[in-house]
Each structure stands twice: as structure tokens, then as C-alpha cells.
Write an enzyme that holds these catalytic residues in place. Structure first.
Site, short mmCIF file in Angstrom:
data_model
loop_
_atom_site.label_atom_id
_atom_site.label_comp_id
_atom_site.label_asym_id
_atom_site.label_seq_id
_atom_site.Cartn_x
_atom_site.Cartn_y
_atom_site.Cartn_z
N SER A 30 64.95 145.35 59.49
CA SER A 30 65.29 145.48 58.08
C SER A 30 66.66 146.09 57.82
O SER A 30 67.17 146.00 56.70
CB SER A 30 64.22 146.29 57.37
OG SER A 30 64.19 147.61 57.88
N LYS A 39 72.23 152.42 55.08
CA LYS A 39 71.13 151.56 54.63
C LYS A 39 70.56 152.13 53.33
O LYS A 39 70.40 153.36 53.21
CB LYS A 39 70.07 151.54 55.73
CG LYS A 39 68.88 150.64 55.47
CD LYS A 39 67.92 150.69 56.66
CE LYS A 39 66.75 149.76 56.51
NZ LYS A 39 65.82 149.82 57.66
N SER A 64 63.69 147.89 63.32
CA SER A 64 64.64 147.55 62.26
C SER A 64 66.09 147.90 62.49
O SER A 64 66.95 147.52 61.71
CB SER A 64 64.20 148.20 60.95
OG SER A 64 63.20 147.40 60.37
#
Ligand code: GLN
Length: 443
Positions: A117, A42, A141
């Protein structure tokens, strides 16, 4: 890498790919328990020599000079980083549509969001581009996009994985965790990345708790779930029964308060953590500024997206002098009450089964799930962050063509208990493969 790049054209899970030379060199040198295993990261976690954008214009051109501890440990174990994945700006959101840099589509249905996210990481795993990816989880997330994409997503116990090299959003809540399509891979990656780290003063040694589980607590009453999630929850409960677990029903009234406490704490911490982006030392610097104050104001105004600005403003509001008792301290008291409630449930049960999110993946721009509704929908995931406890989203069913995951939550340090229960559940409800999955490739 050619196949991964081609496959990602429609999904757009990656913001940057590692160069072919870097991947080839790392693969050739790879030795260790994860030798040659590809992974994605990420883009709020540092990988040396690669961008670290956090999905924000303010860091669009920033390149990390070092590896996050989790990434360093993975490389040392032989895993090969292939790229950086899209996310909601600074991890703020539940769809990845809050990214300022790209739109990522759900590989199950390209018109839908992949969740957030850590959406790019979940989409890349679901689409078969990597066997695992790193994400971060501040309020759900990792678990929520894992649910939307039909893969496993582990939020470990707070502090067990170093946050060194993770760009801070809400430091007391967030952890670095793992998304994968196999429990066994989650387990082996967790074994590699966990442990105390001198570079993160909040990190702690993992002292494994009893992995055995007999009883699973499930939530009683109307949970306000959409029919597809309601159906999946029922299947998961039945599946656990078939797998031999004893089920007890509990109520968790504090969950409704947890959401307000989470957003108060997260925004307060975000307003402090994001103060460092001022256009001076790194990140976007406004070209139109006249003088120092103007430089800070314009750089932040041009660099941050709307959701980030909203959270900084609200975070500053709740922390303003004279009002801390009313908001921040009160939120911390609720946080303690949530933990007490879970502690008492764990006196009767070994695990708790909860939905990850009240809906399956929604369409891009769905107005029935605006930013406010999305925040309310974090009700089931924020509990693990407020309490520091581990939780993993587990794919349990496909409803109307979309995957739905459920979370297994355990007391601190009981990750192995979650893994074993997830494996038993997979024996009864095997996870479905994403129809858009790419073939295994060695490129
Ligand atoms: N949806 C939550 C938020 O917007 C969780 C985000 C996260 O875990 N980083 O804050």
C-alpha cells in the site's frame, strides 16, 4: 518544487505537496545528519499542518495537528518533508488502486500499478522526486511496492520505530519503514527514526544484532512464481554466491498457513481500530443522518470504500463472541508456528532470501490479480510481520522492462546484517535506474 510537481503529473504519487514557503524555510534552517534531504510521507503518517487522509474519503478533510515521532525525528535531523503520498485506503491492498482519492502509476510503465500500500512513496522515490520516503508495512506494504518500482524498501523489526502518529490498521503487525534508492540512505534514515518513544508503549530500544552474515537460506521447490520473478530469484541466488555467501536450501511449509493467519489477525485488529470513525469526533459526517445510530451507519457507509468495509465485516465476524477460539486464537497459534519455523532456519542461516511478490508490477484493473489473488500473493511478505523480524526488498533485476525485487529477511534487530548483504549484492547486481527518472533538482 516546480519540477517535482511537473514530474508527478503523470505518476500522481503525491496527494498533497508542502507549500513552497514551508519547504524553503525548512531547507534554510536545516542542520543535522540529514540536512536538506527531501522526503515524502505516506498519507497514513501524521505531518503537522498537512492532510492525513489515509487514502480514504472518511478522512479526506482531516488535517493533522502534530507530527508522527518518525517525522519529528527526521525534521530534527534536518530532512525536509515535501509532501504526502498516495496509498491503498488505510493501507489495505497491494496496488494503491484501493485509494479512494487518486490513481498512482508506476514510473516504469504508466499503465501499471506501483504496488501497495505504500505505492505513492515507492513511485516518488523511483521517479527521483525524493531520495527517500516513509511508508508503513503491515503485511508487505513497503517491500512489495519497492519491488514493483525497483527501489529498496525496509520493514524494520517490530517496535523499533515508534508508531506514534501512524494511523492504526493492524497494530500488532505494522511498522513504519523506509523506501529509498540507496542502502546507505535507508541506513542513515533508520538510525535517525529508530528508538523507544514514550508516546508508543510498544516501542523498544534497538539493540543491534551481529551484522556478519555467511550463509543465506533460499527456498526450495516450486514457489508458484511468474517466470519474471522466477528468473530474478535465480539471479539473486547466483549473485549472492558470487558475492561470497554460502547458500543453503530450506523449506518453509508454514508460509502457506501464514497468509490465512495474517488476514484473520489483520482484519480483527482493523475492525477494532477503525471503530473510531463514526462521524462524531472527526472525519466524514453524513449530512443525511437522522439520529445517532443513523449518523454512525451513514457516515461509515459513505466514508469507507469496499475493501475497507469487507475487512471490517470479516474482522467483526472472526471476533464475535464464542468464535474467537476457532479463528483469532487459532491464527495466533499459527503465528507462533511461523515464528518457530523461522527461528529454526536462523539456527542454520544468517539471512533468508525470498521473493517479495510472485509477479512483477501488474496492469491497472488486471483481472487475473483480483483482490483475492492479491491477498494470496502476500504469502512471502506477511512472514516478517507475523514474526516481527526485519526484511528489506532489494532491486535485483529488470525483466521485460519491469523491475523485480527480492527480500532479505533476518532475525530481530539484524537490520545492519541486511544492509551489508544488500550492499554486497548491489556490487554484483547493481540496481537499474528507472527510465522515467527526473534529473536531480534543487527546486
Ligand atoms: N497487502 C497487505 C494487505 O492488504 C499488506 C498491506 C500493508 O502492509 N499495509 O493487508
Amino acid at each position: 518544487m516546480t519540477n517535482i510537481k511537473l514530474h508527478d503529473k503523470k505518476i500522481n504519487s503525491f496527494l498533497e505537496f508542502a507549500s513552497d514557503e514551508t519547504v524553503a524555510a525548512a531547507s534554510a534552517a536545516a542542520a543535522g545528519v540529514l540536512a536538506g534531504k527531501k522526503f515524502a510521507v505516506k498519507d497514513n503518517i501524521a505531518v503537522e499542518g498537512m492532510h492525513l487522509t489515509c487514502g480514504s474519503k472518511i478522512l479526506e478533510n482531516f488535517v493533522s495537528p502534530y507530527d508522527a515521532t518518525a517525522v519529528k525525528k527526521l525534521k530534527e535531523a534536518g530532512a525536509v518533508c515535501v509532501g504526502k503520498t498516495n496509498l491503498d485506503e488505510f493501507g489495505m491492498g497491494s496496488s494503491t488502486d484501493n485509494s479512494a482519492l487518486a490513481v498512482t502509476n508506476n514510473p516504469w510503465d504508466l499503465e501499471r500499478v506501483c504496488g501497495g500500500s505504500s505505492g505513492g512513496s515507492a513511485a516518488a522515490v523511483a521517479a527521483g522526486m525524493v531520495p527517500f520516503a516513509l511508508g508503513t508495512d503491515t503485511g508487505g506494504s513497503i517491500r512489495q511496492p519497492a519491488s514493483f518500482c525497483g527501489v529498496y524498501g525496509l520493514k524494520p523489526t517490530y517496535g523499533v520505530v515508534s508508531r506514534f502518529g501512524l494511523v492504526a490498521y493492524a497494530s500488532s503487525l505494522e511498522v513504519c519503514g523506509i523506501i529509498s534508492n540507496s542502502v546507505d540512505t535507508v541506513r542513515s534514515v533508520f538510525e535517525v527514526i529508530k528508538g523507544k518513544d514514550g508516546n508508543d508503549q510498544t516501542s523498544i530500544e534497538h539493540i543491534p544484532a551481529d551484522p556478519a552474515a555467511e550463509t543465506v537460506a533460499v527456498l526450495a521447490g516450486d514457489l508458484g512464481l511468474k517466470p519474471e520473478v522466477e528468473a530474478a530469484y535465480k539471479k539473486a541466488v547466483d549473485g549472492l554466491k558470487t558475492a561470497g555467501f554460502k547458500i543453503i536450501e530450506v523449506e518453509l511449509p508454514m508460509l502457506d498457513y501464514g497468509i490465512a493467519a495474517y488476514y484473520t489477525i489483520a482484519m480483527a485488529e482493523a475492525s477494532a481500530n477503525l471503530a473510531r470513525y463514526n462521524g462524531v469526533r472527526y472525519g466524514h459526517r453524513s449530512a443525511k443522518a437522522e439520529g445517532f445510530e443513523d449518523l454512525v451507519r451513514k457516515s461509515r457507509d459513505e466514508g469507507f470504500g469496499d475493501e475497507v468495509k469487507l475487512r471490517i465485516l470479516l474482522g467483526t465476524y472472526v471476533l464475535r463472541s464464542g468464535f474467537q477460539d476457532q479463528y483469532y486464537t487459532r491464527a495466533q497459534k499459527i503465528r507462533t508456528a511461523v515464528r518457530n519455523e523461522f527461528d529454526s532456519v536462523f539456527e542454520k542461516a544468517d539471512l533468508v532470501l525470498m521473493p517479495a511478490f510472485p509477479t512483477a508490477a501488474f496492469k491497472h484493473g488486471d483481472q487475473s490479480l483480483d483482490q483475492f489473488q492479491q491477498k494470496l500473493a502476500d504469502k512471502f511478505t506477511v512472514a516478517a510481520n507475523l514474526t516481527g523480524m526485519p526484511a528489506m526488498s532489494v532491486p535485483v533485476s529488470v525483466e521485460d522492462g519491469l523491475p523485480v525485487g527480492m527480500q532479505l529477511m533476518a532475525p530481530v534487530f539484524a537490520e545492519e546484517r541486511i544492509f551489508r548483504a544488500a550492499e554486497k549484492l548491489a556490487g554484483v547486481l547493481p540496481p537499474a535506474e528507472c527510465p522515467g527518472k527526473m534529473e536531480e533538482s534543487n527546486d
